[in-house]
Design an enzyme around this catalytic site. Structure first.
Site, PDB file in Angstrom:
ATOM      1  N   SER A   1      43.236  40.367 -83.471  1.00 32.61           N
ATOM      2  CA  SER A   1      42.801  40.313 -84.867  1.00 32.61           C
ATOM      3  C   SER A   1      42.101  38.989 -85.150  1.00 32.61           C
ATOM      4  O   SER A   1      42.190  38.037 -84.373  1.00 32.61           O
ATOM      5  CB  SER A   1      44.000  40.501 -85.799  1.00 32.61           C
ATOM      6  OG  SER A   1      44.851  39.400 -85.667  1.00 32.61           O
ATOM      7  N   GLY A   2      41.391  38.971 -86.268  1.00 31.92           N
ATOM      8  CA  GLY A   2      40.657  37.767 -86.651  1.00 31.92           C
ATOM      9  C   GLY A   2      39.162  38.038 -86.721  1.00 31.92           C
ATOM     10  O   GLY A   2      38.700  39.134 -86.391  1.00 31.92           O
TER      11      GLY A   2
ATOM     12  N   LYS B   1      47.693  30.616 -81.387  1.00 30.70           N
ATOM     13  CA  LYS B   1      47.212  31.761 -82.151  1.00 30.70           C
ATOM     14  C   LYS B   1      48.073  31.927 -83.399  1.00 30.70           C
ATOM     15  O   LYS B   1      49.104  31.320 -83.535  1.00 30.70           O
ATOM     16  CB  LYS B   1      47.288  33.035 -81.293  1.00 30.70           C
ATOM     17  CG  LYS B   1      46.313  32.997 -80.113  1.00 30.70           C
ATOM     18  CD  LYS B   1      46.280  34.281 -79.306  1.00 30.70           C
ATOM     19  CE  LYS B   1      46.244  35.525 -80.105  1.00 30.70           C
ATOM     20  NZ  LYS B   1      45.156  35.595 -81.099  1.00 30.70           N
TER      21      LYS B   1
ATOM     22  N   GLU C   1      50.402  40.316 -81.859  1.00 34.74           N
ATOM     23  CA  GLU C   1      49.456  39.911 -80.810  1.00 34.74           C
ATOM     24  C   GLU C   1      50.211  39.632 -79.506  1.00 34.74           C
ATOM     25  O   GLU C   1      49.751  39.978 -78.417  1.00 34.74           O
ATOM     26  CB  GLU C   1      48.663  38.680 -81.256  1.00 34.74           C
ATOM     27  CG  GLU C   1      47.676  39.011 -82.374  1.00 34.74           C
ATOM     28  CD  GLU C   1      47.012  37.801 -83.011  1.00 34.74           C
ATOM     29  OE1 GLU C   1      46.024  38.012 -83.722  1.00 34.74           O
ATOM     30  OE2 GLU C   1      47.487  36.670 -82.821  1.00 34.74           O
TER      31      GLU C   1
ATOM     32  N   LYS D   1      36.732  26.085 -80.382  1.00 29.82           N
ATOM     33  CA  LYS D   1      38.166  26.333 -80.172  1.00 29.82           C
ATOM     34  C   LYS D   1      38.714  25.640 -78.919  1.00 29.82           C
ATOM     35  O   LYS D   1      39.922  25.637 -78.691  1.00 29.82           O
ATOM     36  CB  LYS D   1      38.433  27.843 -80.055  1.00 29.82           C
ATOM     37  CG  LYS D   1      37.891  28.694 -81.198  1.00 29.82           C
ATOM     38  CD  LYS D   1      38.593  28.389 -82.484  1.00 29.82           C
ATOM     39  CE  LYS D   1      38.185  29.282 -83.637  1.00 29.82           C
ATOM     40  NZ  LYS D   1      38.552  30.661 -83.527  1.00 29.82           N
TER      41      LYS D   1
HETATM   42  O1  LIG Z   1      45.486  34.542 -83.797  1.00 34.23           O
HETATM   43  C1  LIG Z   1      44.726  35.069 -84.569  1.00 34.23           C
HETATM   44  C2  LIG Z   1      45.196  35.837 -85.741  1.00 34.23           C
HETATM   45  O2  LIG Z   1      46.584  35.779 -85.883  1.00 34.23           O
HETATM   46  C3  LIG Z   1      43.269  34.939 -84.349  1.00 34.23           C
HETATM   47  O3  LIG Z   1      42.944  35.384 -83.069  1.00 34.23           O
HETATM   48  C4  LIG Z   1      42.885  33.503 -84.496  1.00 34.23           C
HETATM   49  O4  LIG Z   1      43.305  33.043 -85.765  1.00 34.23           O
HETATM   50  C5  LIG Z   1      41.378  33.291 -84.347  1.00 34.23           C
HETATM   51  O5  LIG Z   1      40.737  33.787 -85.473  1.00 34.23           O
HETATM   52  P1  LIG Z   1      39.176  33.765 -85.647  1.00 34.23           P
HETATM   53  O6  LIG Z   1      38.602  34.666 -84.606  1.00 34.23           O
HETATM   54  O7  LIG Z   1      38.970  34.284 -87.052  1.00 34.23           O
HETATM   55  O8  LIG Z   1      38.692  32.352 -85.502  1.00 34.23           O
END
Ligand SMILES: O=C(CO)[C@H](O)[C@H](O)COP(=O)(O)O
Length: 219
Positions: free
Chosen positions: A28-29, A94, A103, A121
């Site tokens: 997700s995200g 995460k 996840e 990241k």
């Molecule tokens: O761990 C997560 C959600 O719980 C996401 O993978 C993480 O926050 C990265 O998010 P984004 O792709 O929006 O930068």
């Protein structure tokens, strides 16, 4: 090139790991949202997906991709997800989107964890830039917060957020994770902690990084 473009590049590059006829684990995200969008082009070639959040499930269904419950599959070939931080050992923080527990469950089902990130990241030491999310049973919030202070962190209650599992999130600031595996285990041993956002015991197998220089694959 902006950050979203870098995310899109990484997401698109992950498609080559998707096998026809397979069930794909989907995290997700916002980076994963780009992946789901790209996966839409393969909707009629795959069997379906297992989603790590209700939001991802909703997006997959909207593209005509069948979504299976984690209990309906005995395993997955791949799991594709983003990260808030990733170190050179492919360990991650995460949970920025509060979906860390699901996840961890769905990624554990998969043979290969494919992490899709933009280059912002990448860190040398986990905890350098992003606070560590910890999912906590609501009645244990204060107790767990005191334990986290005892371990040198500075927990902050994520106001107004309830996870898909009905729990709360504490974001722990100033935790430099020099020994991520040990800390992942230590935090999970605190009563009331459902899970924490260190993904070191189950780290990524392949990292796809979108950057201004193009896509880099770390296998
Ligand atoms: O761990 C997560 C959600 O719980 C996401 O993978 C993480 O926050 C990265 O998010 P984004 O792709 O929006 O930068």
């Amino acid at each position: 090139m902006d950050q979203l473009e870098m995310k899109k590049q990484a997401a698109q590059a992950a498609l080559k790991y998707v096998e026809a006829g397979s069930i794909v684990g989907v995290g997700s995200g916002s980076t994963v949202n780009c992946f789901i969008e790209a996966l839409g082009a393969m909707a009629d070639q795959i069997k379906g997906a297992v989603a790590a959040s209700k939001e991802s499930e909703r997006r997959l269904l909207a593209l005509g991709i069948d979504v299976f419950n984690a209990n309906e599959v005995s395993g997955l070939d791949i799991y594709v997800d983003g990260a808030d931080e990733i170190n050179p050992q492919k360990m991650m923080i995460k949970g920025g989107g509060a979906a860390l527990t699901r996840e961890k469950i769905v990624s554990s089902l998969a043979k290969k964890f494919i992490c899709i990130v933009d280059s912002t990241k990448q860190v040398d030491v986990l905890g350098s830039t992003f606070p560590l999310p910890v999912e906590v049973i609501p009645m244990a919030r204060s107790y767990v917060a005191r334990k986290l202070v005892g371990l040198g962190g500075q927990p902050e209650y994520r106001e107004g957020v309830v996870t898909d599992n009905g729990n709360v999130i504490l974001d722990v600031h100033h935790f430099k994770l020099m020994q991520p595996i040990e800390m992942e285990k230590t935090l999970n041993n605190i009563a009331g902690v459902v899970t924490n956002g260190i993904f070191a015991l189950r780290r990524a197998d392949i990292v796809i990084v979108g950057s201004t220089q193009g896509v880099q694959i770390l296998a």
